[in-house]
Motif scaffolding. Structure first.
Motif, PDB file in Angstrom:
ATOM      1  N   GLY A 109       0.836  -1.197   0.000  1.00  0.00           N
ATOM      2  CA  GLY A 109       0.000   0.000   0.000  1.00  0.00           C
ATOM      3  C   GLY A 109       0.867   1.240   0.000  1.00  0.00           C
ATOM      4  O   GLY A 109       2.084   1.162   0.199  1.00  0.00           O
ATOM      5  N   PRO A 110       0.252   2.401  -0.223  1.00  0.00           N
ATOM      6  CA  PRO A 110       1.018   3.647  -0.217  1.00  0.00           C
ATOM      7  C   PRO A 110       1.454   4.037   1.190  1.00  0.00           C
ATOM      8  O   PRO A 110       1.005   3.459   2.180  1.00  0.00           O
ATOM      9  CB  PRO A 110       0.026   4.664  -0.797  1.00  0.00           C
ATOM     10  CG  PRO A 110      -1.321   4.091  -0.490  1.00  0.00           C
ATOM     11  CD  PRO A 110      -1.168   2.607  -0.540  1.00  0.00           C
ATOM     12  N   SER A 111       2.317   5.020   1.267  1.00  0.00           N
ATOM     13  CA  SER A 111       2.805   5.493   2.563  1.00  0.00           C
ATOM     14  C   SER A 111       1.709   6.256   3.310  1.00  0.00           C
ATOM     15  O   SER A 111       0.831   6.857   2.701  1.00  0.00           O
ATOM     16  CB  SER A 111       4.007   6.421   2.362  1.00  0.00           C
ATOM     17  OG  SER A 111       5.022   5.758   1.646  1.00  0.00           O
ATOM     18  N   GLY A 112       1.772   6.211   4.629  1.00  0.00           N
ATOM     19  CA  GLY A 112       0.882   7.014   5.455  1.00  0.00           C
ATOM     20  C   GLY A 112      -0.474   6.436   5.739  1.00  0.00           C
ATOM     21  O   GLY A 112      -1.325   7.115   6.320  1.00  0.00           O
ATOM     22  N   VAL A 113      -0.708   5.170   5.346  1.00  0.00           N
ATOM     23  CA  VAL A 113      -2.041   4.581   5.536  1.00  0.00           C
ATOM     24  C   VAL A 113      -2.106   3.701   6.778  1.00  0.00           C
ATOM     25  O   VAL A 113      -3.160   3.156   7.100  1.00  0.00           O
ATOM     26  CB  VAL A 113      -2.476   3.778   4.295  1.00  0.00           C
ATOM     27  CG1 VAL A 113      -2.548   4.689   3.085  1.00  0.00           C
ATOM     28  CG2 VAL A 113      -1.542   2.600   4.023  1.00  0.00           C
ATOM     29  N   GLY A 114      -0.984   3.546   7.485  1.00  0.00           N
ATOM     30  CA  GLY A 114      -0.978   2.756   8.710  1.00  0.00           C
ATOM     31  C   GLY A 114      -0.416   1.360   8.543  1.00  0.00           C
ATOM     32  O   GLY A 114      -0.653   0.486   9.377  1.00  0.00           O
ATOM     33  N   LYS A 115       0.365   1.137   7.491  1.00  0.00           N
ATOM     34  CA  LYS A 115       0.901  -0.199   7.226  1.00  0.00           C
ATOM     35  C   LYS A 115       1.853  -0.671   8.323  1.00  0.00           C
ATOM     36  O   LYS A 115       1.754  -1.811   8.793  1.00  0.00           O
ATOM     37  CB  LYS A 115       1.587  -0.182   5.855  1.00  0.00           C
ATOM     38  CG  LYS A 115       1.855  -1.541   5.254  1.00  0.00           C
ATOM     39  CD  LYS A 115       2.027  -1.465   3.748  1.00  0.00           C
ATOM     40  CE  LYS A 115       3.118  -0.478   3.353  1.00  0.00           C
ATOM     41  NZ  LYS A 115       4.465  -0.964   3.738  1.00  0.00           N
ATOM     42  N   SER A 116       2.776   0.202   8.729  1.00  0.00           N
ATOM     43  CA  SER A 116       3.714  -0.168   9.794  1.00  0.00           C
ATOM     44  C   SER A 116       2.993  -0.373  11.123  1.00  0.00           C
ATOM     45  O   SER A 116       3.338  -1.261  11.900  1.00  0.00           O
ATOM     46  CB  SER A 116       4.796   0.900   9.943  1.00  0.00           C
ATOM     47  OG  SER A 116       5.613   0.952   8.797  1.00  0.00           O
ATOM     48  N   SER A 117       1.980   0.446  11.369  1.00  0.00           N
ATOM     49  CA  SER A 117       1.195   0.291  12.603  1.00  0.00           C
ATOM     50  C   SER A 117       0.456  -1.040  12.616  1.00  0.00           C
ATOM     51  O   SER A 117       0.374  -1.714  13.648  1.00  0.00           O
ATOM     52  CB  SER A 117       0.199   1.446  12.744  1.00  0.00           C
ATOM     53  OG  SER A 117       0.861   2.680  12.871  1.00  0.00           O
ATOM     54  N   LEU A 118      -0.084  -1.435  11.459  1.00  0.00           N
ATOM     55  CA  LEU A 118      -0.767  -2.725  11.365  1.00  0.00           C
ATOM     56  C   LEU A 118       0.217  -3.862  11.594  1.00  0.00           C
ATOM     57  O   LEU A 118      -0.087  -4.817  12.323  1.00  0.00           O
ATOM     58  CB  LEU A 118      -1.431  -2.865   9.990  1.00  0.00           C
ATOM     59  CG  LEU A 118      -2.077  -4.227   9.693  1.00  0.00           C
ATOM     60  CD1 LEU A 118      -3.168  -4.550  10.716  1.00  0.00           C
ATOM     61  CD2 LEU A 118      -2.657  -4.256   8.279  1.00  0.00           C
ATOM     62  N   LEU A 119       1.397  -3.766  10.995  1.00  0.00           N
ATOM     63  CA  LEU A 119       2.389  -4.811  11.184  1.00  0.00           C
ATOM     64  C   LEU A 119       2.777  -4.932  12.655  1.00  0.00           C
ATOM     65  O   LEU A 119       2.956  -6.035  13.178  1.00  0.00           O
ATOM     66  CB  LEU A 119       3.623  -4.531  10.336  1.00  0.00           C
ATOM     67  CG  LEU A 119       4.682  -5.643  10.367  1.00  0.00           C
ATOM     68  CD1 LEU A 119       4.156  -6.903   9.681  1.00  0.00           C
ATOM     69  CD2 LEU A 119       5.965  -5.189   9.717  1.00  0.00           C
TER      70      LEU A 119
END
Length: 303
Positions: A165-175
């Motif tokens: 997904g693009p940056s800033g959508v919460g990907k790292s937070s989800l991981l």
């Protein structure tokens, strides 16, 4: 010795072998000569050059079940494409291009929209109506409030999933929620430009211990955020094949091979006017179609 590439940085490949032992390896020159570039997710053969320091060389890449070119990862069972409902607003064109790529590769996709806690029902409904009718599984979550994560976890269990997904959508937070010991940085959203700072610099495989048991392990491949995607192997005249919601209305088209762009009496455009085809999806189709038309080389010109 067989292993799996779990991370690749600056020409070094980190290969996990039986017993969760990780070796730092370099690819032998034969890969450059053959044009093969090892990528995260590859099952590889390695030779050990220093057991104590856990160093080795890659000697072979086994045949891949599949591979993505954006992000470059191999041997996945499915992909979760994560966008935010708002802040930042979803880039529908980017989302559709990603779905086209995954349909090319016959890889199942789960579309996951984050930040449910700050979005309105109307904003969420627009997204659901646009993409659920296409046959994709659509989930709404709030990573911040941990809403909807149980449903997502059930879909991840026992599989290898590329998280993109693009940056800033919460990907790292989800991981971080799925793999608490991943120690990932969480990017702060830039208030000035309303975009996220890309905190993931490379693809990496993580074991989701909570979802792994004797029946099998669950893996997540975290990938760098992206803001653009170039389609490969797709021509304008075949683009309609990647929009399954058009199929029921194509028999109504007056002309065979209708592109659903400029032709009169087009079943898809009529369905669009009736609200049976998403305006968002059709507009993306039209934009991508015109882009592909412009990119097509003109072989009619004399040299």
């Amino acid at each position: 010795m067989l292993g799996r590439i779990i991370k690749g940085i600056a020409g070094f490949y980190y290969v996990e072998t039986k017993g969760a032992i990780i070796y730092e390896c370099k690819a032998k020159g034969i890969f450059r000569k053959s044009g093969i570039k090892p990528i995260v997710g590859d099952i590889v053969e390695i030779e050990i050059i220093d057991e104590e320091k856990r160093l080795g060389n890659l000697t072979d890449v086994l045949p891949r079940k599949n591979s993505l070119y954006r992000p470059p990862v191999a041997n996945v069972d499915q992909a979760v494409i994560l966008f935010a409902i708002v802040k930042p607003d979803p880039n529908y064109n980017l989302l559709d291009k990603y779905l086209i790529m995954m349909r090319q590769l016959d890889i199942p996709v789960i579309i996951c929209f984050n930040k449910q806690d700050i979005a309105t029902r109307e904003e969420a409904k627009e997204l659901y109506d646009a993409y659920e009718k296409c046959g994709y599984q659509v989930l709404f979550v709030s990573v911040k409030e941990e809403k909807g994560l149980d449903e997502l976890k059930a879909l991840l269990k026992g599989k290898t999933t590329a998280l993109a997904g693009p940056s800033g959508v919460g990907k790292s937070s989800l991981l971080n929620k799925l793999v608490p010991d991943a120690d990932m940085q969480t990017g702060e959203l830039s208030r000035k430009i309303d975009r996220g700072r890309n905190t993931t610099r490379h693809s990496e495989i993580f074991v989701v211990k909570e979802l792994s048991d004797e029946s099998g392990e669950t893996f997540i491949i975290d990938t760098p955020g992206f803001t653009s995607l170039e389609l490969r192997g797709v021509e304008a005249d075949s683009l309609m094949d990647y929009y399954p919601e058009f199929v029921p209305f194509e028999p109504e088209c007056r002309f065979g091979g209708c592109s659903h762009i400029a032709e009169p009496d087009c079943g898809v455009k009529n369905a669009l006017e009736r609200g049976e085809v998403s305006k968002v999806r059709y507009e993306n189709y039209r934009i991508i179609y015109e882009d592909l038309k412009r990119m097509k080389p003109d072989y009619s010109r004399k040299r």
